[in-house]
Write a protein that holds these residues in place. Structure first.
Motif, PDB file in Angstrom:
ATOM      1  N   MET A  29       0.854  -1.173   0.000  1.00 32.87           N
ATOM      2  CA  MET A  29       0.000   0.000   0.000  1.00 32.87           C
ATOM      3  C   MET A  29       0.893   1.227   0.000  1.00 32.87           C
ATOM      4  SD  MET A  29      -2.754   1.089   2.865  1.00 32.87           S
ATOM      5  CE  MET A  29      -3.418   2.704   2.885  1.00 32.87           C
ATOM      6  N   PHE A  30       0.568   2.182  -0.831  1.00 31.78           N
ATOM      7  CA  PHE A  30       1.254   3.462  -0.839  1.00 31.78           C
ATOM      8  C   PHE A  30       0.380   4.473  -0.101  1.00 31.78           C
ATOM      9  CE2 PHE A  30       3.230   2.587  -5.288  1.00 31.78           C
ATOM     10  CZ  PHE A  30       4.119   1.697  -4.729  1.00 31.78           C
ATOM     11  N   VAL A  31       0.959   5.193   0.822  1.00 30.83           N
ATOM     12  CA  VAL A  31       0.290   6.302   1.493  1.00 30.83           C
ATOM     13  C   VAL A  31       1.020   7.562   1.057  1.00 30.83           C
ATOM     14  CG1 VAL A  31      -0.354   7.329   3.705  1.00 30.83           C
ATOM     15  CG2 VAL A  31      -0.306   4.831   3.464  1.00 30.83           C
ATOM     16  N   PHE A  32       0.310   8.449   0.396  1.00 35.38           N
ATOM     17  CA  PHE A  32       0.910   9.670  -0.126  1.00 35.38           C
ATOM     18  C   PHE A  32       0.761  10.777   0.911  1.00 35.38           C
ATOM     19  CE2 PHE A  32      -0.809   7.307  -3.773  1.00 35.38           C
ATOM     20  CZ  PHE A  32       0.382   7.027  -4.408  1.00 35.38           C
ATOM     21  N   ARG A  33       1.879  11.335   1.317  1.00 36.93           N
ATOM     22  CA  ARG A  33       1.882  12.415   2.298  1.00 36.93           C
ATOM     23  C   ARG A  33       2.527  13.653   1.677  1.00 36.93           C
ATOM     24  NH1 ARG A  33       1.083  10.386   7.516  1.00 36.93           N
ATOM     25  NH2 ARG A  33       1.313   8.125   7.659  1.00 36.93           N
ATOM     26  N   ARG A  34       2.003  14.803   2.067  1.00 36.25           N
ATOM     27  CA  ARG A  34       2.644  16.043   1.643  1.00 36.25           C
ATOM     28  C   ARG A  34       2.179  17.192   2.528  1.00 36.25           C
ATOM     29  NH1 ARG A  34      -0.343  15.110  -3.174  1.00 36.25           N
ATOM     30  NH2 ARG A  34      -2.235  16.314  -3.119  1.00 36.25           N
ATOM     31  N   ASN A  35       2.956  18.240   2.483  1.00 39.56           N
ATOM     32  CA  ASN A  35       2.642  19.459   3.197  1.00 39.56           C
ATOM     33  C   ASN A  35       1.540  20.168   2.418  1.00 39.56           C
ATOM     34  OD1 ASN A  35       2.610  22.193   4.052  1.00 39.56           O
ATOM     35  ND2 ASN A  35       4.726  22.042   4.732  1.00 39.56           N
ATOM     36  N   PRO A  36       0.405  20.469   3.069  1.00 33.99           N
ATOM     37  CA  PRO A  36      -0.687  21.135   2.333  1.00 33.99           C
ATOM     38  C   PRO A  36      -0.253  22.425   1.654  1.00 33.99           C
ATOM     39  CG  PRO A  36      -1.425  20.458   4.510  1.00 33.99           C
ATOM     40  CD  PRO A  36       0.062  20.220   4.455  1.00 33.99           C
ATOM     41  N   ASP A  37       0.744  23.106   2.205  1.00 28.01           N
ATOM     42  CA  ASP A  37       1.227  24.341   1.590  1.00 28.01           C
ATOM     43  C   ASP A  37       1.902  24.100   0.243  1.00 28.01           C
ATOM     44  OD1 ASP A  37       0.269  25.836   3.707  1.00 28.01           O
ATOM     45  OD2 ASP A  37       2.177  25.773   4.790  1.00 28.01           O
ATOM     46  N   SER A  38       2.371  22.863   0.006  1.00 29.92           N
ATOM     47  CA  SER A  38       3.042  22.579  -1.259  1.00 29.92           C
ATOM     48  C   SER A  38       2.089  22.686  -2.438  1.00 29.92           C
ATOM     49  CB  SER A  38       3.695  21.191  -1.234  1.00 29.92           C
ATOM     50  OG  SER A  38       2.712  20.170  -1.246  1.00 29.92           O
ATOM     51  N   GLU A  39       0.794  22.525  -2.187  1.00 29.14           N
ATOM     52  CA  GLU A  39      -0.179  22.617  -3.279  1.00 29.14           C
ATOM     53  C   GLU A  39      -0.259  24.027  -3.847  1.00 29.14           C
ATOM     54  OE1 GLU A  39      -3.939  20.800  -2.476  1.00 29.14           O
ATOM     55  OE2 GLU A  39      -2.998  18.996  -1.703  1.00 29.14           O
ATOM     56  N   LYS A  40       0.122  25.030  -3.072  1.00 31.56           N
ATOM     57  CA  LYS A  40       0.095  26.406  -3.563  1.00 31.56           C
ATOM     58  C   LYS A  40       1.022  26.576  -4.766  1.00 31.56           C
ATOM     59  CE  LYS A  40      -1.085  28.182   0.956  1.00 31.56           C
ATOM     60  NZ  LYS A  40      -0.626  28.845   2.165  1.00 31.56           N
ATOM     61  N   THR A  41       2.066  25.772  -4.838  1.00 30.01           N
ATOM     62  CA  THR A  41       3.018  25.819  -5.941  1.00 30.01           C
ATOM     63  C   THR A  41       2.361  25.409  -7.249  1.00 30.01           C
ATOM     64  OG1 THR A  41       4.733  25.204  -4.378  1.00 30.01           O
ATOM     65  CG2 THR A  41       5.277  24.961  -6.698  1.00 30.01           C
ATOM     66  N   PHE A  42       1.307  24.602  -7.172  1.00 27.96           N
ATOM     67  CA  PHE A  42       0.676  24.035  -8.370  1.00 27.96           C
ATOM     68  C   PHE A  42      -0.691  24.641  -8.648  1.00 27.96           C
ATOM     69  CE2 PHE A  42       3.772  21.022  -6.880  1.00 27.96           C
ATOM     70  CZ  PHE A  42       4.392  20.619  -8.046  1.00 27.96           C
ATOM     71  N   GLN A  43      -0.915  25.901  -8.231  1.00 27.39           N
ATOM     72  CA  GLN A  43      -2.246  26.472  -8.371  1.00 27.39           C
ATOM     73  C   GLN A  43      -2.571  27.018  -9.750  1.00 27.39           C
ATOM     74  OE1 GLN A  43      -2.975  29.162  -5.124  1.00 27.39           O
ATOM     75  NE2 GLN A  43      -3.514  27.496  -3.747  1.00 27.39           N
ATOM     76  N   SER A  44      -1.608  27.253 -10.593  1.00 18.65           N
ATOM     77  CA  SER A  44      -1.952  27.744 -11.926  1.00 18.65           C
ATOM     78  C   SER A  44      -2.610  26.600 -12.696  1.00 18.65           C
ATOM     79  CB  SER A  44      -0.714  28.241 -12.676  1.00 18.65           C
ATOM     80  OG  SER A  44       0.042  27.158 -13.178  1.00 18.65           O
ATOM     81  N   PRO A  45      -3.548  26.914 -13.575  1.00 13.03           N
ATOM     82  CA  PRO A  45      -4.217  25.859 -14.344  1.00 13.03           C
ATOM     83  C   PRO A  45      -3.243  24.987 -15.136  1.00 13.03           C
ATOM     84  CG  PRO A  45      -5.388  27.937 -14.602  1.00 13.03           C
ATOM     85  CD  PRO A  45      -4.117  28.233 -13.847  1.00 13.03           C
ATOM     86  N   GLU A  46      -2.200  25.602 -15.685  1.00  5.48           N
ATOM     87  CA  GLU A  46      -1.233  24.846 -16.469  1.00  5.48           C
ATOM     88  C   GLU A  46      -0.462  23.856 -15.595  1.00  5.48           C
ATOM     89  OE1 GLU A  46      -1.257  28.271 -16.348  1.00  5.48           O
ATOM     90  OE2 GLU A  46      -2.296  28.629 -18.238  1.00  5.48           O
TER      91      GLU A  46
END
Length: 114
Positions: free
Chosen positions: A1-18
């Motif tokens: 089983m893979f459990v994917f963990r990340r810092n919620p703030d890291s998603e801000k880096t990927f906020q542009s639609p592209e």
């Protein structure tokens, strides 16, 4: 089983639609490659950041793990003969490009211990 963990703030880096489109394409491509290799045993949906935690005393607190900077973002089940083989599969996870981690865990069955 893979459990994917990340810092919620890291998603801000990927906020542009592209950037979001490129990230979803990477996830889709990786998942499709696992299907083509007959490695994908099952996927879970992305998990929200809110929730509750019930402790052994039945005390309910806001969660999950609000004191940590890293949260569980999702999970996936894969077929692998060994944990090392699963680790090699996990190394291609797009979650790593987001600064996240992939926790690799065996699933215990009723017939054996892992």
């Amino acid at each position: 089983m893979f459990v994917f963990r990340r810092n919620p703030d890291s998603e801000k880096t990927f906020q542009s639609p592209e950037k979001m489109q490129a990230l979803w394409k990477a996830w889709q491509d990786w998942t499709e490659s696992l299907v083509a290799q007959n490695r994908l045993a099952g996927t879970g949906k992305r998990l929200g950041t809110d929730g509750k935690v019930v402790n052994p005393k039945r005390l309910v607190t806001n969660g999950p793990y609000v004191e940590l900077k890293e949260t569980v973002a999702g999970y996936m089940f894969v077929y692998a003969n060994t944990i090392d083989e699963a680790v090699e599969i996990a190394k291609a996870s797009p979650n790593l490009t987001m600064g996240g981690t992939v926790e690799v865990r065996p699933v215990v069955s009723e017939n054996n211990t892992a």
